[in-house]
Design an enzyme around this catalytic site. Structure first.
Site, PDB file in Angstrom:
ATOM      1  N   LYS A 115       0.194 -10.531  18.403  1.00  0.00           N
ATOM      2  CA  LYS A 115      -1.054  -9.806  18.671  1.00  0.00           C
ATOM      3  C   LYS A 115      -1.469  -9.959  20.133  1.00  0.00           C
ATOM      4  O   LYS A 115      -2.062  -9.051  20.709  1.00  0.00           O
ATOM      5  CB  LYS A 115      -2.167 -10.271  17.732  1.00  0.00           C
ATOM      6  CG  LYS A 115      -2.001  -9.752  16.318  1.00  0.00           C
ATOM      7  CD  LYS A 115      -3.265  -9.908  15.500  1.00  0.00           C
ATOM      8  CE  LYS A 115      -3.066  -9.356  14.098  1.00  0.00           C
ATOM      9  NZ  LYS A 115      -4.187  -9.677  13.202  1.00  0.00           N
ATOM     10  N   LYS A 197       8.247  -5.132   9.730  1.00  0.00           N
ATOM     11  CA  LYS A 197       7.306  -5.074   8.608  1.00  0.00           C
ATOM     12  C   LYS A 197       6.548  -3.748   8.641  1.00  0.00           C
ATOM     13  O   LYS A 197       6.178  -3.278   9.719  1.00  0.00           O
ATOM     14  CB  LYS A 197       6.369  -6.283   8.768  1.00  0.00           C
ATOM     15  CG  LYS A 197       5.062  -6.207   8.035  1.00  0.00           C
ATOM     16  CD  LYS A 197       4.189  -7.413   8.319  1.00  0.00           C
ATOM     17  CE  LYS A 197       3.024  -7.043   9.220  1.00  0.00           C
ATOM     18  NZ  LYS A 197       1.872  -7.945   9.147  1.00  0.00           N
ATOM     19  N   LYS A 200      -0.099  -1.588   9.337  1.00  0.00           N
ATOM     20  CA  LYS A 200      -1.214  -0.647   9.473  1.00  0.00           C
ATOM     21  C   LYS A 200      -1.231  -0.038  10.875  1.00  0.00           C
ATOM     22  O   LYS A 200      -1.727   1.051  11.075  1.00  0.00           O
ATOM     23  CB  LYS A 200      -2.545  -1.396   9.314  1.00  0.00           C
ATOM     24  CG  LYS A 200      -2.826  -1.976   7.960  1.00  0.00           C
ATOM     25  CD  LYS A 200      -4.127  -2.789   8.057  1.00  0.00           C
ATOM     26  CE  LYS A 200      -4.373  -3.637   6.841  1.00  0.00           C
ATOM     27  NZ  LYS A 200      -5.429  -4.637   7.038  1.00  0.00           N
TER      28      LYS A 200
END
Ligand code: TYM
Length: 333
Positions: A115, A197, A200
């Site tokens: 992130k 993965k 979103k």
């Protein structure tokens, strides 16, 4: 343990749109577990603000996620459903647990590193402290088990370390929780690159199927999904990651075991296989979406669930925090 049943805790962040990865790795699994455990499910809006959010959207996504939980089959009569920010003990316990967590441990977290790379202009303290808040969530409710996808495994391990550390310094206070990972579906891959993965916030939205996608979009995305060389449809994540990913999705969405799925598609071409997976997903999601929309039109009902959930969750959280404050020497009057 509450009564006879073990305590189960989990949460999802109300950010963007949920993907079928979130559904498979978390919510669908919760539905199956809610009868066997004493369940507490949160909407993790305090985690969500570690990445900048639009306030109006965050509010909207919060109710939308609550409606989705219920539409997917989580029963508010059986489980505690609440919003994380409604229970101030989360922030308070996180502060205490910060003093039992080392900066080096947080810097090593894979999700923090990922992130930080994606939000290089906003590497805030909250982003780094995220796993400690998650530990506070879990430990406040004395959870025995935490069903999550494998991307949360590292956060669960640090939660266990923090619990053990605290228990060793003082006396047994926290339950050391176990992660619960599904055999099939604990890591759903991106449709265009199954090694990644399904997320979103994927760069290419065609690789993620969102819970809000309509039937045509779902089928189009599955038609474009990458498969592997050869033509056999069998579950072999190592050598056939694309096909195995699709089989996992199909298995969860239809409730059929993997062997049954393999048998069903034996001799079938990739094109027909992908269409069948898309149709199974669309068939399952269409009624969920309709129910979610119906629930969202009854804001008073949803607010009531959150109010009741906050009351129940607070009562439990308060007890644990009081014990912690006493043990660490906070003067009480
Ligand atoms: P979040 O919101 O990123 O994801 C919610 C859940 O979905 C799972 N998941 C997946 N499972 C399988 N395949 C995928 N592609 C996939 N993508 C996501 C995640 O593992 C997770 O179970 N930090 C948590 C929320 C949280 C929490 C907690 C969870 C806050 N406090 C306490 C458990 C206990 C998170 O960001 O999840």
């Amino acid at each position: 343990m509450q009564g006879e049943k073990k305590i189960l805790y989990s949460a999802v962040q109300p950010t963007n749109n949920l993907t079928i990865g979130n559904y498979i790795g978390a919510v669908s699994n919760w539905v199956n577990l809610q009868n066997s455990y004493d369940c507490v499910f949160a909407i993790a809006n305090m985690h969500a603000i570690t990445v900048r959010q639009n306030p109006a959207e965050l509010r909207k996504n919060t109710l939308s996620l609550l409606a989705l939980y219920i539409a997917c089959g989580i029963d508010p009569q059986k489980c505690v459903l609440y919003l994380q920010s409604h229970v101030h003990e989360h922030a308070e316990l996180a502060w205490v647990l910060n003093t039992f967590t080392y900066v080096g441990e947080m810097e090593r977290m894979t999700q923090f590193k990922d992130k930080s790379a994606r939000h290089a202009d906003n590497i805030n303290m909250g982003l780094m402290d995220y796993p400690v808040l998650m530990a506070a969530d879990i430990l406040l409710y004395l959870a025995d088990v935490v069903p999550v996808g494998v991307d949360q495994r590292q956060h669960l391990e640090i939660t266990r370390d923090i619990a053990v550390r605290f228990n060793n310094i003082y006396s047994p206070t926290f339950v050391v929780p176990e992660g619960l990972y599904m055999k099939v579906g604990a890591k759903i891959g991106d449709l265009l690159d199954p090694s990644k993965k399904m997320s979103k916030s994927a760069e290419n939205a065609n690789g993620s199927v969102f819970m809000s996608d309509d039937r045509d979009t779902i089928i189009r995305k599955f038609k474009r999904a990458v498969t592997d060389s050869g033509s056999e449809i069998k579950y072999d994540p190592e050598n056939k990651p694309g096909v195995s990913n699709l089989l996992s999705i199909y298995s969860v969405f239809t409730g059929k075991g993997m062997e049954e799925c393999e048998r069903e598609f034996s001799g079938c071409g990739y094109g027909d296989f992908k269409l069948a997976v898309g149709e199974a997903v669309a068939d399952k999601l269409t009624p969920i979406q309709a129910e979610q929309a119906r629930l969202l039109s009854d804001k008073a009902y949803l607010d009531g669930i959150l109010r009741e959930g906050a009351e129940k969750a607070s009562a439990r959280a308060r007890r644990t925090l009081a014990k912690v404050y006493k043990k660490i020497g906070f003067y009480q009057v």
